[in-house]
Enzyme design. Structure first.
Site, PDB file in Angstrom:
ATOM      1  N   ASP A 155      45.020 -39.147  35.721  1.00 51.48           N
ATOM      2  CA  ASP A 155      43.957 -38.250  36.182  1.00 51.48           C
ATOM      3  C   ASP A 155      44.087 -38.024  37.687  1.00 51.48           C
ATOM      4  OD1 ASP A 155      41.308 -36.867  35.850  1.00 51.48           O
ATOM      5  OD2 ASP A 155      40.723 -38.435  37.269  1.00 51.48           O
ATOM      6  N   HIS A 199      47.615 -35.404  41.559  1.00 55.91           N
ATOM      7  CA  HIS A 199      48.012 -34.776  42.818  1.00 55.91           C
ATOM      8  C   HIS A 199      47.326 -35.400  44.025  1.00 55.91           C
ATOM      9  CE1 HIS A 199      44.955 -32.612  40.499  1.00 55.91           C
ATOM     10  NE2 HIS A 199      44.276 -32.588  41.613  1.00 55.91           N
ATOM     11  N   ASP A 208      38.594 -29.525  31.172  1.00 55.89           N
ATOM     12  CA  ASP A 208      38.135 -28.981  32.447  1.00 55.89           C
ATOM     13  C   ASP A 208      37.906 -27.477  32.388  1.00 55.89           C
ATOM     14  OD1 ASP A 208      38.195 -31.417  33.858  1.00 55.89           O
ATOM     15  OD2 ASP A 208      40.358 -31.253  34.138  1.00 55.89           O
TER      16      ASP A 208
END
Length: 867
Positions: free
Chosen positions: A500, A503, A601
């Site tokens: 999760d 980045h 999402d």
């Protein structure tokens, strides 16, 4: 990327022949344990004995990410690279292989599954829909916000999964995971969340050093003070203090935003004087300079440094300094008389004020950005149609999300500011986590040197604290040990992990934790969400972490053309290769995808597109030659996003005999479940039988035809989808559709299906179950002959080269429909292919047959990296 069982060879290119070249790798030798930092020298092999064909090799038996470098002479590095080895996954009692391209994954929000002893009935929906992988959001104890990704305790199972008279443990979860693997042929994966923890995590109170707080990160003090000022301002707005200034609690239009900008810019910021944290105390330094001239040693300073402000490490107002030696170097009085010294001091004062003004101007730029970001947040949350429409400013829904925790009594701002310098309190003012649009993912936005918090550029998650690991375990021992235990628990139970917020997770942390996980489960399937905005940057994460699949979102497509392009980009090799050689160069390629029709999402496709688009878009996604996925709710047409924060209802159970409108149960007639079951089955078949070449044809603005082709026997499957990005009830769709040609022999129609409306009752959100639209279903027919189709008519024809083909005419193909053809070569083409293979067999036995059985027996055994 490559698979287990390959032989990886390194051979010298022409420019390196005859040179003293060495290859080093951290891929372990047979009896060794993988150590990322330990490199060994590979031995050259010389079959010909004349250095003409030297090579060194690795027999690939471990999955993960491995590094190599090439050196010349005395260990002078001339090149380096990474080798990503895919895991081999197994399902069933017999441990049959599940290829990565056959994965059909479905996401479940774990908190919506109810007590653990009810999970099987709810997970059975995924089984009956054709999925072979289930992705659970974190199963740990949730934080106060109840967000699925804000964990209060990474080591404990969520108590919601137990009953008052029965407590469940991780062992119970492990037994369920094993049952699904062996009896249902379904693998389970879950998230690992390394970048943040819930703001109310009990262990964070005992170990505040694990956070970015304003004691260990004093550069955040100005941003903290601004955050407190905005908090107080928000309370005043909620109380109606600024109503007569054109800023009511209910912000509804651009005029209110203009008033907000004026008040922040003209009142809030000037009162804070944030520039003072970056400035000098001019009077103090001038006095010190005067004393140095009058009483200091009279000697020349040889420093060549420029005169600049040295930031105060504690970030006190006017606490910055300058190098006095440099100052004495730059300013020398003409003599020793008092008036000459004062003249020099005046010049110093002017220069210091100029330096202060530079920092004042820099803060002015930061303030401009902060105001713009603040207004952008308010506009999104309260004005625009695609935002959450939070309504009036209240204590619960403040003007902006707080960037820092504050666990003490609320005081006037002028009394709160001194708390920044009280260690026992400052250590608990912790920075929240979030993400920064367009930011460099390799940069930590909370580290010194970053002004993200000051400029209000963080899209903040006010329920989660950003974790501060440092560069090595010794920098924060408790945090590294805590997260390592968390990783070990996860790897012992689950067959894969989803990284999760990958980045924003420091790569060195993810490397360490994944190394830990792979020691426990060598064939670990690693999925990641990456929003770097750059394919090159994606590959940095993929190669260093050994990511198996990157999540790609079909919902990012704004029309059918873009959706088809995504399939072409992520979904396989182009159609056209006659045969694949058994030995081929190992070259860089795009990361393997987990292509999802919708993620948890994303907004519901029914909100963004229409209910009729669910089936055709799911078909487009499943025709990509990669892993495919979806989120629970998409298949039974939930018309809203299932919030990872606020949703507390439970998923329906599977009951084959349920009535359509019962919210708590689903069956094959619910939504597009029957259609999804069929296309998931086809996706697995195509992946298992080497249909790895893809062709995408845009038939018209709404119709996309995707071909999956097997280069070994030249069979194809062609799926035609008529998308419905616009609601057919309110938008124009052409009735006269163009025909399309399919060359070869159509063996059968694998399926034809369309979305159908049974009734038109208004949707009512159920109180206890996450319900979908009960009045829509899929009408589906499978394995029929072309002549029996209700959707198309076909004419057999040929081109000027006497190649047979079918002209497909769409007669009843409304938006929301799909039709899938199974195609083989026509007899003449089959004869020609057989003749070609007969001639090619003299070069390699690989060409002798195109049958699936022979193709499996002759799969490539090695790849070569050529330098």
């Amino acid at each position: 990327m490559m698979g287990l069982g390959y032989e990886l060879q390194f051979r010298l290119g022409p420019s390196l022949q005859g040179k003293d070249i060495h290859v080093h790798t951290n891929y372990p030798a047979d009896a060794e344990v993988f150590d990322r930092h330990h490199f060994r020298l590979l031995e050259w092999q010389d079959p010909a004995g004349d250095d003409s064909d030297r090579y060194c090799k690795i027999d690939v038996q471990l999955s993960g990410s491995f590094q190599f470098y090439v050196s010349h002479g005395n260990n002078h590095k001339i090149g380096m690279g990474f080798i990503v080895v895919d895991p081999i996954l197994h399902v069933g009692h017999n441990n049959q292989v599940l290829p990565l391209d056959c994965i059909c994954a479905q996401t479940f929000l774990s908190k919506c599954l109810g007590p653990l002893d009810e999970w099987e009935d709810r997970l059975n929906v995924a089984r009956q829909s054709g999925y072979n992988m289930i992705h659970f959001t974190p199963l740990q104890t949730l934080g106060q916000s109840r967000s699925c990704y804000s964990l209060a305790d990474q080591l404990e199972l969520n108590p919601d999964f137990s009953r008052p008279n029965k407590t469940h443990t991780w062992s119970d979860v492990a037994r369920l995971v094993e049952k699904l693997k062996k009896e249902w042929n379904i693998l389970c994966i879950t998230d690992v969340v390394y970048n943040h923890t819930a703001a109310n995590s009990y262990w964070l109170k005992k170990h505040p050093e694990c956070s970015y707080n304003i004691l260990n990160s004093p550069h955040l003090k100005p941003a903290w003070l601004l955050d407190r000022a905005l908090y107080h301002f928000s309370r005043d707005v909620a109380r109606g203090t600024y109503q007569n200034r054109g800023l009511p609690a209910n912000i509804e239009n651009g005029n209110h935003l203009d008033a907000l900008r004026t008040i922040i810019w003209e009142e809030i910021y000037p009162a804070l004087r944030l520039w003072e944290f970056y400035q000098l105390n001019v009077n103090k330094i001038v006095n010190e300079f005067r004393d140095a001239l009058q009483y200091g040693e009279k000697k020349k300073c040889d420093s060549k440094q420029p005169l600049k402000i040295i930031q105060d490490p504690e970030f006190k107002r006017h606490g910055c300094a300058v190098n006095m030696s440099v100052l004495l170097k730059h300013f020398v009085p003409r003599g020793d008389r008092p008036d000459e010294i004062e003249e020099c001091c005046s010049l110093v004062r002017k220069k210091l004020e100029e330096l202060n003004m530079e920092h004042h101007q820099e803060m002015h730029w930061h303030q401009e950005q902060a105001v713009n970001c603040t207004l952008g947040t308010v506009s999104y949350e309260r004005l625009v149609d695609y935002g959450p429409k939070l309504g009036p400013v209240t204590e619960k829904n403040p003007l902006v999300t707080r960037y820092f925790t504050y666990e003490f009594e609320v005081l006037p701002l002028e009394q709160e500011e001194p708390m920044m310098y009280q260690p026992e309190k400052a250590v608990y003012f912790m920075a929240h986590n979030g993400w920064v649009m367009g930011d460099d993912p390799l940069r930590n936005f909370a580290d010194p040197g970053s002004n993200v918090y000051l400029r209000r550029e963080l899209i903040c998650w006010g329920d989660s604290v950003k974790l501060r690991y440092g560069k090595k375990p010794e920098d924060c021992p408790y945090l590294w040990a805590h997260m390592q235990k968390y990783t070990e628990i996860t790897a012992k139970i689950f067959y894969g992990v989803r990284l999760d917020n990958c980045h924003s997770t420091p790569i060195r942390i993810a490397e360490h934790m994944l190394d830990t996980a792979r020691r426990i489960r060598p064939n670990l399937y690693v999925v990641a969400e990456l929003f770097t905005g750059s394919e090159e940057m994606d590959n940095v994460f993929v190669t260093k972490l050994g990511i198996s699949s990157l999540i790609r979102e079909a919902m990012s497509a704004k029309d059918s053309h873009e959706e088809g392009r995504l399939v072409y980009r992520f979904g396989g090799l182009p159609v056209g290769s006659f045969a694949q050689q058994p030995v081929k160069p190992l070259i860089p390629k795009i990361a393997h995808a987990l292509f999802m029709d919708v993620t948890h999402d994303n907004e519901s496709s029914i909100q963004c597109r229409s209910v009729y688009d669910a089936l055709p878009s799911a078909t487009i996604v499943s025709m990509a030659c990669c892993a495919s996925g979806s989120t629970m709710g998409y298949d039974y047409l939930v018309p809203h996003q299932i919030s990872v924060v606020s949703e507390e209802r439970r998923y329906p159970k599977y009951n084959p005999n349920t009535i359509p409108k019962y919210a708590g149960e689903l069956n094959q007639e619910s939504g597009i479940i029957a259609g999804k079951n069929a296309i998931n089955k086809l996706h697995r078949e195509l992946g298992a039988n080497a249909f790895y070449q893809v062709y995408v044809d845009q038939v018209d603005e709404d119709i996309v035809a995707i071909t999956r082709h097997c280069p070994n026997n030249h069979n194809s499957v062609v799926a035609v989808s008529r998308t419905a990005f616009r609601d057919p009830a309110t938008s124009f769709y052409k009735s006269d559709l163009p025909s399309m040609c399919i060359p070869g022999q159509i063996e059968e129609i694998v399926m034809e299906a369309k979305t159908a409306l049974r009734a038109a009752d208004p949707y009512k959100k159920d109180t206890y179950s996450i319900n979908g639209l009960p009045d829509y279903t899929v009408q589906i027919r499978e394995h029929i002959q072309l002549k029996d189709s209700n959707f198309v008519k076909a004419d057999r024809t040929s081109n000027d080269r006497n190649e047979f083909m079918y002209e497909i005419k769409f007669e009843n193909f409304p938006p929301g429909s799909i039709i899938i053809f199974r195609v083989s070569l026509d007899p003449k083409a089959q004869e020609t292919v057989g003749l070609l293979r007969h001639h090619l067999i003299q070069f390699s036995p690989h060409y002798k047959s195109g049958s699936i059985a022979d193709m499996k027996a002759q799969s490539p055994l090695s790849k070569i990296f050529r330098q």
